[in-house]
Design a protein around this motif. Structure first.
Motif, PDB file in Angstrom:
ATOM      1  N   ILE A 329       5.624 -15.564   6.353  1.00  0.00           N
ATOM      2  CA  ILE A 329       4.513 -14.729   5.908  1.00  0.00           C
ATOM      3  C   ILE A 329       4.337 -14.917   4.411  1.00  0.00           C
ATOM      4  N   VAL A 330       3.130 -15.315   4.012  1.00  0.00           N
ATOM      5  CA  VAL A 330       2.826 -15.591   2.615  1.00  0.00           C
ATOM      6  C   VAL A 330       1.462 -15.011   2.273  1.00  0.00           C
ATOM      7  N   HIS A 331       1.168 -14.945   0.991  1.00  0.00           N
ATOM      8  CA  HIS A 331      -0.136 -14.435   0.572  1.00  0.00           C
ATOM      9  C   HIS A 331      -0.520 -15.011  -0.779  1.00  0.00           C
ATOM     10  N   TYR A 332      -1.812 -15.116  -0.988  1.00  0.00           N
ATOM     11  CA  TYR A 332      -2.323 -15.409  -2.322  1.00  0.00           C
ATOM     12  C   TYR A 332      -2.304 -14.102  -3.103  1.00  0.00           C
ATOM     13  N   SER A 333      -1.725 -14.136  -4.294  1.00  0.00           N
ATOM     14  CA  SER A 333      -1.620 -12.921  -5.091  1.00  0.00           C
ATOM     15  C   SER A 333      -2.857 -12.746  -5.964  1.00  0.00           C
ATOM     16  N   SER A 391      -9.329  -4.344  -4.710  1.00  0.00           N
ATOM     17  CA  SER A 391     -10.539  -4.999  -4.208  1.00  0.00           C
ATOM     18  C   SER A 391     -10.681  -6.425  -4.751  1.00  0.00           C
ATOM     19  N   PRO A 392      -9.759  -7.367  -4.498  1.00  0.00           N
ATOM     20  CA  PRO A 392      -8.455  -7.158  -3.859  1.00  0.00           C
ATOM     21  C   PRO A 392      -7.347  -6.834  -4.864  1.00  0.00           C
ATOM     22  N   GLY A 393      -7.605  -7.113  -6.170  1.00  0.00           N
ATOM     23  CA  GLY A 393      -6.629  -6.749  -7.195  1.00  0.00           C
ATOM     24  C   GLY A 393      -6.914  -5.356  -7.727  1.00  0.00           C
ATOM     25  N   TYR A 394      -6.592  -5.128  -8.990  1.00  0.00           N
ATOM     26  CA  TYR A 394      -6.752  -3.808  -9.586  1.00  0.00           C
ATOM     27  C   TYR A 394      -8.217  -3.582  -9.967  1.00  0.00           C
ATOM     28  N   ALA A 395      -8.927  -2.795  -9.177  1.00  0.00           N
ATOM     29  CA  ALA A 395     -10.316  -2.460  -9.480  1.00  0.00           C
ATOM     30  C   ALA A 395     -10.350  -1.214 -10.357  1.00  0.00           C
ATOM     31  N   ASP A 396     -11.292  -1.176 -11.280  1.00  0.00           N
ATOM     32  CA  ASP A 396     -11.405  -0.058 -12.225  1.00  0.00           C
ATOM     33  C   ASP A 396     -12.345   0.980 -11.634  1.00  0.00           C
ATOM     34  N   CYS A 397     -11.779   1.855 -10.812  1.00  0.00           N
ATOM     35  CA  CYS A 397     -12.619   2.798 -10.069  1.00  0.00           C
ATOM     36  C   CYS A 397     -11.823   4.053  -9.733  1.00  0.00           C
ATOM     37  N   MET A 398     -12.450   5.190  -9.884  1.00  0.00           N
ATOM     38  CA  MET A 398     -11.934   6.503  -9.510  1.00  0.00           C
ATOM     39  C   MET A 398     -10.773   6.945 -10.397  1.00  0.00           C
ATOM     40  N   VAL A 399     -10.244   8.131 -10.096  1.00  0.00           N
ATOM     41  CA  VAL A 399      -9.221   8.754 -10.926  1.00  0.00           C
ATOM     42  C   VAL A 399      -8.000   9.088 -10.077  1.00  0.00           C
ATOM     43  N   GLY A 400      -6.979   9.588 -10.738  1.00  0.00           N
ATOM     44  CA  GLY A 400      -5.775   9.996 -10.032  1.00  0.00           C
ATOM     45  C   GLY A 400      -4.755   8.882  -9.981  1.00  0.00           C
ATOM     46  N   ASN A 401      -3.597   9.250  -9.493  1.00  0.00           N
ATOM     47  CA  ASN A 401      -2.444   8.359  -9.387  1.00  0.00           C
ATOM     48  C   ASN A 401      -1.925   8.480  -7.959  1.00  0.00           C
ATOM     49  N   ASN A 402      -2.888   8.365  -7.014  1.00  0.00           N
ATOM     50  CA  ASN A 402      -2.619   8.783  -5.642  1.00  0.00           C
ATOM     51  C   ASN A 402      -1.821   7.787  -4.819  1.00  0.00           C
ATOM     52  N   SER A 403      -1.468   6.644  -5.418  1.00  0.00           N
ATOM     53  CA  SER A 403      -0.476   5.782  -4.779  1.00  0.00           C
ATOM     54  C   SER A 403       0.814   6.567  -4.554  1.00  0.00           C
ATOM     55  N   ALA A 404       1.051   7.572  -5.374  1.00  0.00           N
ATOM     56  CA  ALA A 404       2.250   8.403  -5.215  1.00  0.00           C
ATOM     57  C   ALA A 404       2.261   9.091  -3.858  1.00  0.00           C
ATOM     58  N   SER A 405       1.111   9.602  -3.443  1.00  0.00           N
ATOM     59  CA  SER A 405       1.024  10.258  -2.145  1.00  0.00           C
ATOM     60  C   SER A 405       1.209   9.260  -1.014  1.00  0.00           C
ATOM     61  N   VAL A 406       0.575   8.092  -1.135  1.00  0.00           N
ATOM     62  CA  VAL A 406       0.644   7.083  -0.079  1.00  0.00           C
ATOM     63  C   VAL A 406       2.070   6.599   0.124  1.00  0.00           C
ATOM     64  N   VAL A 407       2.790   6.381  -0.962  1.00  0.00           N
ATOM     65  CA  VAL A 407       4.173   5.906  -0.879  1.00  0.00           C
ATOM     66  C   VAL A 407       5.103   7.007  -0.384  1.00  0.00           C
ATOM     67  N   ALA A 408       5.011   8.180  -0.986  1.00  0.00           N
ATOM     68  CA  ALA A 408       5.933   9.262  -0.639  1.00  0.00           C
ATOM     69  C   ALA A 408       5.737   9.715   0.800  1.00  0.00           C
ATOM     70  N   GLU A 409       4.489   9.849   1.209  1.00  0.00           N
ATOM     71  CA  GLU A 409       4.234  10.346   2.564  1.00  0.00           C
ATOM     72  C   GLU A 409       4.829   9.434   3.618  1.00  0.00           C
ATOM     73  N   ALA A 410       4.661   8.131   3.456  1.00  0.00           N
ATOM     74  CA  ALA A 410       5.170   7.199   4.454  1.00  0.00           C
ATOM     75  C   ALA A 410       6.677   7.368   4.644  1.00  0.00           C
ATOM     76  N   TYR A 411       7.413   7.431   3.543  1.00  0.00           N
ATOM     77  CA  TYR A 411       8.866   7.567   3.650  1.00  0.00           C
ATOM     78  C   TYR A 411       9.250   8.929   4.228  1.00  0.00           C
ATOM     79  N   LEU A 412       8.598   9.965   3.772  1.00  0.00           N
ATOM     80  CA  LEU A 412       8.932  11.315   4.238  1.00  0.00           C
ATOM     81  C   LEU A 412       8.595  11.506   5.711  1.00  0.00           C
ATOM     82  N   LYS A 413       7.699  10.687   6.234  1.00  0.00           N
ATOM     83  CA  LYS A 413       7.357  10.773   7.652  1.00  0.00           C
ATOM     84  C   LYS A 413       8.061   9.714   8.488  1.00  0.00           C
ATOM     85  N   GLY A 414       9.080   9.086   7.904  1.00  0.00           N
ATOM     86  CA  GLY A 414       9.983   8.278   8.711  1.00  0.00           C
ATOM     87  C   GLY A 414       9.926   6.786   8.542  1.00  0.00           C
TER      88      GLY A 414
END
Length: 758
Positions: A329-333, A391-414
């Protein structure tokens, strides 16, 4: 042309699902839901995506001009191409794109000239299959997808001059015709930013009919005497004679890595499959994926809407990884421009999707979210930050640091089996630094010092940032606690989780921008959109305290005042102040026309607010307003959404609400109860367990929960827990036409709030 079940059902009266429950679930989906949109009024801002769930590539008919984010609109008259797309939103526009277009008669290369009239009466749109009749050329085009490839079937008229145009678009592209192999290769570099300079979308196209004539073009100028061209805008044309009804097949694939990888993707995913075999495989993938949720006992319209929404939830973030010749499994960065090992996903904004889309993945499709978490590890390692909008890299859009929720929730839910320690470090890095293009936290130096981002320091949408940072701090604290991190490391994040209090104005009972010296902004208009807030006003953002609704309630003066404030959202007129923008943005207009007061369901900040009545011990109001919103704001029609669909988030609200609960605070691992839309819902979990919600008396009138049992035991709580649901659950709800105001009213019945933590 195929006559679909969906088309046939359109002419039937409303009947219950029980009469048609043996149909393929995919055939309830209308991919045109939300396509009757425009910049000044969004009814979804969607396009008909022909793809498999989370596929790397999507295909769509193209009615808009090259580079137009509204690439397909229902009210358009002409189709000018069939486009490979990765577009997450018209506001973000596209990347990794090229188009294919068949013609007969005189060649018309210019996109404005070549467009053919079409009718929705001669159009079939399904997730796994698209067909349309191009009236000007007497050609029927059919498409069916795999993850990284597609089969085309073109049915031509009798003509001495039939053509296939490959448009690699402007801003840098390449085409090469290889007649001996009946192949066209090339690449497109067209993008909307957030990519390295070497970004390319490579493609290969095989055509099963010998080429009689070929030409390559530089914009609208033919490059005679050559079979390839590289420049600003490359196109290729192959021509031949056709008989009436002759079918020409195209086998198409692409890669972000190389032409050779695109060839490999094609051979691996299409193999020797003909069009029909590819279609049946794609259809089977959709039915398998959709069958994780089965609904029964609703109207046909409700069932169509449910599965059309679920369809929209199964695209983004989409795979950007590929499988190389060594089966690695590989990807273009999109961060360093190199080919790297491992997973990668792109095309979503966490400001939207942390709220309900990711919670749904964690509950119903945790295996794909595990891959997404592995992709986030690579985002951080390769780019130095977690994305907030990819999109696909770092797009300059919206506010917040909500990657924290996405990461934490996944682990906390198993979720397990990936480098959570690196992700935890990434969360702390993002929480304490300002990064490029919306990553990290803008205004962090003020936030960490004062406990809020000030109104008067030239940082836009400061109050919104403060509120979202506080929730994100709760996410970091919760993950750190689960990882066994010491108090000395995570205590500060728990403390900052309460920073929302710094913006609460006791005078108005609302959130309000605050200056650096501690004074509130003046003058203050709670109906003013933007300014201190993001695409909303104070009435919308005041409720953005996902982690501590009890604390917010206390600030408002207790339960009764809190509930009265919630009621006011619906009773106030839909007035607004758009002076910050200087025009009435579409989100404002969508609230104004909805006739639900200040409730702006067409945008994300307030979508959870209906479920807050459960914290205020009046859950019957959640049941009422959730049903009203489902009935009024959603329908599987071209104008079927009430605002931006936004990568599955607005759809996820509907799907969760139709099941009967919603993740107000995703990181808490609790779901706040509402009431189901159907008589029976079965959620088939990946671990083999089932969540079954029975509501046999459910109807348009019986929208209230009279009593509820959970695995056979009487249940009065206003929430259910994630870990408990994963063990399997049978929820029986006795529905009634009048609310039971004695149920769910005890202090112990309310969901989690940080203020209650001992």
């Amino acid at each position: 042309m195929k006559k679909t079940l969906l088309t046939a059902l359109a002419f039937l009266p409303l009947i219950t699902l029980a009469q048609v429950k043996d149909a393929n679930l995919v055939d309830y989906i209308n991919p045109l839901m939300g396509t009757a949109s425009k910049p000044i009024m969004s009814n979804g801002n969607t396009y008909p995506a022909v793809a498999v769930p989370w596929g790397m590539n999507f295909w769509t008919p193209q009615t808009g001009k090259m580079g137009d984010g509204w690439q397909y609109t229902y009210d358009a008259d002409k189709i000018r191409g069939f486009k490979q797309t990765h577009q997450p939103s018209p506001w973000m526009n596209d990347y990794g794109m090229f188009s294919i277009f068949p013609e007969s008669g005189t060649l018309k290369l210019d996109e404005n000239d070549r467009g053919s009239w079409f009718s929705h009466k001669a159009e079939t749109a399904k997730p796994y299959y698209y067909s349309v009749y191009l009236a000007d050329y007497d050609i029927t085009t059919e498409i069916t997808p795999t993850e990284r490839a597609a089969n085309f079937r073109l049915t031509f008229p009798k003509s001495d001059s039939s053509h296939i145009i490959i448009d690699a678009f402007d801003k840098g592209s390449y085409v090469k015709i290889i007649p001996g192999k009946q192949e066209i290769i090339g690449y497109s570099t067209k993008n909307s930013g957030a990519v390295p300079e070497n970004f390319k979308d490579y493609f290969v196209i095989y055509i099963d009919k010998p080429f009689e004539q070929t030409s390559v073009w530089e914009s609208l100028k033919e490059n005679k005497g050559t079979l390839e061209y590289k420049g600003d805008h490359a196109s290729a044309v192959v021509s031949f004679k056709t008989k009436k009804g002759e079918q020409v097949h195209l086998r198409v694939a692409s890669s972000f890595i190389s032409i050779e990888q695109a060839e490999l993707n094609l051979k691996r995913e299409l193999g020797n499959d003909n069009f029909d075999a590819t279609e049946q495989k794609a259809k089977a993938v959709w039915n398998k994926t959709l069958n994780h949720v089965n609904v029964e006992g609703g109207t046909i319209d409700q069932t169509r809407t449910f599965y059309s929404c679920l369809y929209r939830m199964l695209f983004f973030p989409n795979r950007m990884y590929e499988v190389d010749a060594k089966q690695q499994i590989v990807h273009y960065s999109p961060f360093n421009g190199k080919v790297m090992p491992g997973y990668l996903f792109a095309g979503t904004g966490f400001w939207d999707t942390f709220r309900a889309l990711y919670p749904f993945l964690n509950l119903v499709y945790p295996s794909i979210n595990k891959e997404m978490q592995q992709g986030l590890v690579n985002d951080y390692k390769e780019g130095g930050w977690l994305p907030e909008w990819s999109s696909p890299g770092y797009a300059d859009c919206m506010v917040g640091n909500n990657s924290a929720s996405v990461v934490a929730e996944a682990y906390l839910k198993g979720a397990r089996g990936y480098d959570i320690e690196t992700l935890f470090e990434a969360l702390k890095h993002g929480a304490n630094n300002t990064g490029p293009n919306a990553t990290g936290r803008r205004g962090v130096e003020y936030y960490n010092k004062l406990g809020y981002v000030p109104y008067n320091v030239n940082i836009n949408e400061n109050a919104a940032r403060t509120l979202e940072y506080a929730y994100d701090d709760f996410a970091i604290y919760s993950l750190g606690k689960a990882l066994g991190k010491p108090e000395s490391e995570i205590g500060i994040y728990k403390q900052r989780s309460m920073n929302y209090k710094n913006l609460f104005d006791p005078e108005t009972g609302l959130m309000r921008g605050k200056n650096e010296d501690g004074s509130f902004e003046k003058p203050f208009n709670p109906f003013k959109w933007g300014d201190a807030f993001t695409e909303g006003n104070s009435w919308h953002y005041t409720w953005g305290v996902f982690q501590d609704i009890r604390g917010l309630m206390n600030l408002m003066g207790g339960r009764e005042k809190f509930v009265a404030k919630l009621d006011s959202v619906f009773s106030l007129p839909p007035i607004f102040d758009d002076s910050y923008y200087g025009t009435t943005i579409h989100e404002i207009r969508e609230m104004q026309v909805a006739d639900m007061g200040q409730y702006a369901h067409g945008n994300q900040p307030i979508q959870h607010m209906i479920y807050l009545y459960g914290y205020g011990s009046e859950p019957w109001k959640t049941q009422y307003w959730a049903r009203e919103t489902m009935n009024l704001m959603y329908r599987a029609t071209p104008d079927g959404y009430c605002g931006d669909e936004d990568n599955g988030q607005t759809s996820a609200w509907y799907v969760f609400s139709a099941i009967g609960f919603y993740p107000v605070c995703p990181v808490s691992t609790q779901y706040v109860l509402g009431a189901p839309l159907f008589k029976k819902i079965t959620v088939n979990l990946e671990n083999g367990k089932k969540i079954i919600v029975n509501a046999p008396k459910n109807s348009a009138d019986n929208k209230y929960v009279n009593t509820m049992t959970y695995n056979g035991k009487l249940y009065d709580l206003n929430w259910v827990g994630h870990s408990s649901l994963l063990q399997g659950a049978v929820i029986d709800m006795d529905m009634a036409a009048k609310p039971n105001k004695a149920r769910g009213i005890k202090p112990a019945d309310v969901p989690f709030s940080l203020s209650d933590e001992k």
